[in-house]
Design an enzyme around this catalytic site. Structure first.
Site, PDB file in Angstrom:
ATOM      1  CG  HIS A  50      -1.748   1.226   1.327  1.00 31.03           C
ATOM      2  ND1 HIS A  50      -2.749   1.516   0.424  1.00 31.03           N
ATOM      3  CD2 HIS A  50      -1.727   2.265   2.201  1.00 31.03           C
ATOM      4  CE1 HIS A  50      -3.307   2.676   0.743  1.00 31.03           C
ATOM      5  NE2 HIS A  50      -2.698   3.160   1.813  1.00 31.03           N
TER       6      HIS A  50
ATOM      7  CG  ASP B 252      -0.465   6.040   2.130  1.00 31.24           C
ATOM      8  OD1 ASP B 252      -1.628   5.867   1.725  1.00 31.24           O
ATOM      9  OD2 ASP B 252      -0.034   5.582   3.212  1.00 31.24           O
TER      10      ASP B 252
ATOM     11  CG  ASP C 146      -5.279   3.522   4.362  1.00 36.11           C
ATOM     12  OD1 ASP C 146      -5.772   3.104   5.431  1.00 36.11           O
ATOM     13  OD2 ASP C 146      -4.340   4.330   4.328  1.00 36.11           O
TER      14      ASP C 146
ATOM     15  CG  HIS D 281      -6.128   7.305   1.143  1.00 37.99           C
ATOM     16  ND1 HIS D 281      -5.772   6.549   0.046  1.00 37.99           N
ATOM     17  CD2 HIS D 281      -5.329   6.885   2.150  1.00 37.99           C
ATOM     18  CE1 HIS D 281      -4.807   5.710   0.404  1.00 37.99           C
ATOM     19  NE2 HIS D 281      -4.514   5.893   1.668  1.00 37.99           N
TER      20      HIS D 281
END
Ligand code: ZN
Length: 1003
Positions: free
Chosen positions: A55, A57, A178, A423
């Site tokens: 994941h 970001d 997420d 996000h």
């Protein structure tokens, strides 16, 4: 970005295939991708789909670039190494799988690979071993994003995948593991883009518990009240967020025990590790209905050394599966979310349905993730401004035929906006330094677009080729009344471009330093103008660089769709001017105009509103909650922070209304300038001929000398009896009904009565009184948190300044400063009220469009010109369309696409039943819509423009018979699979996407 190599590639692709989407069949590899490449599962066994994933970001604790390169040791994370090592590992073993999600990072990496590496990666993708999931530029937030920007950022990510990998690069599964809660509109968008399913990690802890215990963590989400099956999406809530089973993180970032299978070693642990793993699997199996479960084997920035994961997973698979010989029914395999989804689909079961959304998200009884709906209000506004300009830029590019060669300039803003949707970007949940970097990225994108708007406008305006081209300046700080060209020039031209496909007549205003002006339209008519003082609190905003004390207002009447009108503004002697100096008073009395006005009480406080022939009580109050403070060790000790809204008390401190106000009246606009305290003021504004109130709020610098964090709200109070219900928009599109202290699908136990009733307001919140048949709505200029905590009341959170971290990772208090002081935020609410029904609903919908895509002002200094000399040199009017679109049709997209083609999206902006006439289907002719070009062919694509509509086939899911059968809702329009569609029919809320080939006039 290093656009050059990628761009070369794009041009090649475009030249070969002429249009989208690419259906690439690599002759070298006849292998399959997609569902056909899924690993076999074993019938009769529990198949455990191990999904290796990372994941990544797109900015959070570190900037995008720092994450990519692995710089800044605040967090050990270097995305380039992840892709390096994963690709290396995948090549050794055809069984191994990996998914990649965030295309912003993927392209940074791809651009740095040589041909042989690219070839290897292509092969992995063609064989389904490396699979793209999600596929947007970033994993966008779902609460505070606007649907236009979400569609754009998904489209751009998917486009790049399609260009490079053809149909094997098309993601089938939404992967929103997420984001902090999930919107219905996002599910609808995924469905309309042709996705087969959606996986996510975060839902309310109570909801999750219920769903797991009732085996309903998988469902069919019926994500639109209007679009029927086209908006249905199979949805899976993950069992263990997106983490591996506890104790099984085989990463350099983790400390879990490796599998030690040397029987002679004193540390031999296979049996023990297998038992523990199987225990986890058995528990999870009980919570889902098919004989498949999915395990997310990865986490934040995992796989920087992929070998560590894969060698341990190899062993785990081997030793667990060895037990099958002794009767175990557990089968482990390398898989992907889409292969899991296919296995679940093959089970041919019936699924429960869901019609509402997954907001607000709470991770425990005191952690409601509703603070981020408002956190960093100025970034949230800047992002919206970025969208406004991106659409203007794309449209002008397409309308003026700038050709493919300049597209890189457009990509900078496209990609910046893609990053902003992440996000941890628009949400305001990043570190301060990262927030500054987002602003830098967006500023750069805007600067690149300024080159495009200059080039485009200058292609149109000089009446002769040899005339010099004007320089067009943006004034991005009009919200704090700062604009260099209008303040510094005696004569200047403001060109007002209308990005909507309808005629509008907006009021235009900008700061000026002179005392009387003449504003002339293209025909030389001198327009009525009005000077309005700039309130002192605005003049004193830290960092405002302006000498102006007044704004000049005029109305741009009948601004053509996708067209512009230039206005020549000159500072003149008062006798030559048409400028009305606003009448100033501080007396109470009626405020507004003949058909829309407030009465005031003796102290001057607004009391009743008369509009559309009805009169009702309405009042307003500002206040703030004190942020809760705690050590975050236990739920009850949670601090309010960037993510979490947790007021210390459920009762806000309401600011006393000191009735300090001045009114300024004139023929164009009436304003009340109110000062509430040292850090809070507002302008209440009613333009003549408009049926709404503009409230321009100014908050900050929030005082913190008392050591108390503050979360500032405004309440609009009315006599409406709303019976515990209110309505909020979903990403700016459909409305959802909310019930105070309740959730539609489970019995809510609520220990945070304020925060737990907050919802994301992307564009609109409203109340209805069904007895009195009244409605009151507030439209916003950026996303904010909002609620209705009492009947008749609407509450919106404007700004937050907090002194403690809420312990969800940021590690900083949300304590924004600028120019050495607490950050000041200024923004607008649009208050609409009156008899509920179609008139008001349509008004709100259209107003929302007008405020999202506001007319864009381009300023050019013209001190050496008079109106006469300017108008002899430059064209002052331009029409982009031949006929305005009907009132219920929005031109959602007009942008240069591949080669010489354009991408066009049309959208029906009303829901079913909102208006007897406008909520019906509507047909638009594409062929002769645009003025500068004719559309010669149009092919319909799915919403993401990466697949022809006629080629789309989604997995079918049966729903439980007790849910309403919505199959008949499928649009007739959508079934039209003709290759060329020049006449487009839209049903309520439908968006249709076309790749069009065009012929520009004179070519
Ligand atoms: Zn994340």
């Amino acid at each position: 970005m290093t656009a050059a190599p990628a761009w070369t590639l794009l041009v090649v692709c475009a030249a070969v295939t002429a249009s989208v989407p690419v259906q690439r069949n690599d002759p070298e590899t006849q292998e399959h991708c997609g569902y056909e490449s899924c690993p076999p599962i074993k019938d009769g066994m529990i198949n455990v789909h191990l999904v290796p994933h990372t994941h990544d970001d797109v900015g959070w604790l570190k900037t995008v670039d720092q994450y990519f390169f692995g710089q800044n040791n605040i967090q050990k994370a270097g995305v380039q190494y992840i892709l390096d090592t994963v690709v290396e590992e995948l090549q050794h073993d055809p069984k191994k799988r990996f998914i990649y999600v965030e295309t912003a990072f993927f392209w940074k990496w791809w651009n740095r690979q040589d041909d042989s590496h690219r070839h290897q990666v292509r092969k992995l993708v063609q064989q389904g071993r490396l699979e793209f999931i999600g596929g947007g530029w970033s994993m966008n937030d779902e609460a505070v994003t606007h649907y236009q920007s979400t569609i754009d950022q998904m489209t751009w990510g998917l486009r790049r995948l399609n260009d490079t990998f053809g149909k094997c690069g098309r993601p089938r599964v939404g992967w929103q593991i997420d984001p902090f809660g999930h919107s219905r509109e996002m599910a609808s968008i995924f469905a309309q883009m042709g996705y087969d399913g959606l996986f996510f990690g975060r839902l309310d802890y109570q909801d999750k518990m219920n769903r797991l215990s009732s085996k309903t963590a998988e469902m069919v989400w019926q994500a639109s009240d209007n679009l029927g099956k086209d908006a249905e999406l199979f949805t899976h809530a993950l069992y263990n967020h997106y983490s591996p089973p506890p104790g099984f993180c085989f990463d350099v970032l983790c400390d879990d025990e490796p599998i030690i299978d040397d029987k002679h070693s004193p540390d031999y642990n296979v049996d023990n590790r297998v038992e523990r793993f199987l225990a986890f699997v058995q528990n999870q199996t009980k919570r889902y209905v098919t004989k498949n479960i999915i395990l997310t084997m990865g986490g934040d920035f995992t796989y920087q050394d992929a070998k560590m994961w894969y060698s341990n997973l190899d062993k785990m698979i081997r030793y667990v599966n060895l037990r099958q010989a002794n009767g175990s029914n557990i089968n482990l395999l390398y898989s992907t979310p889409s292969c899991y989804l296919k296995a679940v689909n093959d089970a041919k079961l019936s699924w429960t349905t869901k019609q509402d959304d997954f907001f607000p998200y709470a991770s425990d009884s005191h952690a409601y993730w509703t603070g981020y709906y408002t956190s960093r209000p100025t970034i949230k506004y800047f992002e919206r401004l970025g969208n406004n300009y991106l659409q203007v830029c794309k449209q002008l590019y397409a309308l003026t035929d700038l050709g493919p060669e300049d597209q890189v300039d457009l990509n900078a803003l496209r990609e910046a906006m893609g990053v902003m949707q992440h996000h941890d970007a628009i949400t305001g949940t990043e570190k301060q330094k990262v927030a500054f970097d987002y602003a830098r990225i967006l500023s750069r994108g805007i600067a690149e677009c300024n080159i495009i708007t200059n080039t485009a406008v200058n292609k149109l305006v000089p009446l002769r080729k040899e005339y010099p081209t004007p320089v067009w300046e943006n004034c991005l700080k009009l919200n704090v009344s700062q604009c260099a060209p209008s303040e510094e020039s005696k004569n200047f031209v403001v060109t007002v471009y209308n990005p909507l496909a309808q005629v509008i007549s907006p009021y235009i205003r900008f700061p000026v330093t002179g005392s009387s002006y003449k504003v002339q339209d293209a025909k030389g008519n001198s327009l009525p103008t009005q000077l309005v003082p700039i309130p002192e609190p605005v003049q004193n905003i830290p960092g405002r660089m302006s000498q102006a004390t007044q704004e000049l207002v005029f109305r741009a009447v009948n601004l053509k769709p996708l067209g512009f009108q230039s206005y020549f503004v000159s500072q003149v002697k008062s006798e030559e001017s048409n400028t009305y100096i606003s009448d100033e008073s501080n007396a109470s009395g009626n405020f507004g105009h003949k058909t829309y006005y407030y009465t005031t009480n003796r102290r001057g406080v607004l009391k009743t509103l008369t509009t559309h022939g009805v009169k009702f009580q309405v009042a307003q109050a500002y206040g703030y909650y004190e942020g809760a403070v705690g050590d975050n060790e236990e739920a009850i000790n949670r601090s309010s922070g960037a993510y979490i809204f947790r007021p210390k008390s459920s009762t806000p401190k309401i600011m006393p209304n000191r009735s300090q106000f001045k009114t300024f009246k004139g023929p164009l606009v009436s304003e009340r300038h109110e000062v509430i305290n040292d850090w809070l003021s507002q302008v209440v504004r009613i333009y003549t001929d408009e049926q709404h109130t503009e409230v321009e709020w100014l908050v900050g610098p929030l005082p913190i000398k008392d050591g108390v964090g503050k979360e500032v709200i405004v309440k609009y109070m009315s006599e409406l009896s709303s019976k515990g219900k209110f309505y909020t928009d979903s990403n700016g599109r459909e409305l959802l009904e909310r019930t105070r202290n309740a959730r539609p699908t489970w019995h809510l136990k609520l220990e945070e009565p304020v925060a737990g009733n907050y919802y994301p307001i992307t564009s609109r919140i409203l109340l209805r009184d069904t007895d009195k048949k009244l409605e009151l709505a507030v439209l916003t200029d950026r996303a904010q948190g909002g609620s209705s905590l009492k009947d008749g009341e609407l509450e919106l959170m404007l700004h937050r300044r907090l002194l403690h971290d809420d312990a969800f990772g940021v590690g900083e208090a949300l304590n924004e400063t600028a120019f050495g002081k607490g950050l000041v935020a200024r923004g607008k609410h649009y208050l609409v009220g009156g008899p509920s029904g179609n008139v008001l609903t349509v008004y709100e919908r259209q107003l929302a469009q007008e405020k999202l895509l506001t007319p864009w002002l381009l300023f050019s200094r013209a001190d050496k010109y008079s109106f006469e000399s300017w108008s002899k040199t430059y064209r002052m009017e331009f029409d982009g369309v031949k006929m305005p679109l009907p009132a219920n049709v929005h031109l959602l997209t007009l942008e240069p696409w591949k080669g010489r083609s354009l991408l066009v999206r049309l959208e029906h902006i009303l829901e079913k039943g909102e208006d007897p006439k406008l909520s019906k289907s509507v047909t638009v002719s594409l062929k002769n819509l645009f003025a500068p070009f004719e559309i010669v062919s149009a092919r319909e694509t799915m919403l993401g423009a990466n697949e022809w509509k006629k080629d789309s086939s989604r997995l079918q899911w049966k729903t439980e018979s007790n849910s309403i059968d919505r199959h008949e809702d499928t649009h007739q329009g959508s079934l039209n699979h003709a290759e060329d569609i020049l006449s487009v029919t839209l049903e309520p809320m439908q968006i249709r996407t076309f790749v069009v080939e065009v012929k520009y006039a004179g070519k």
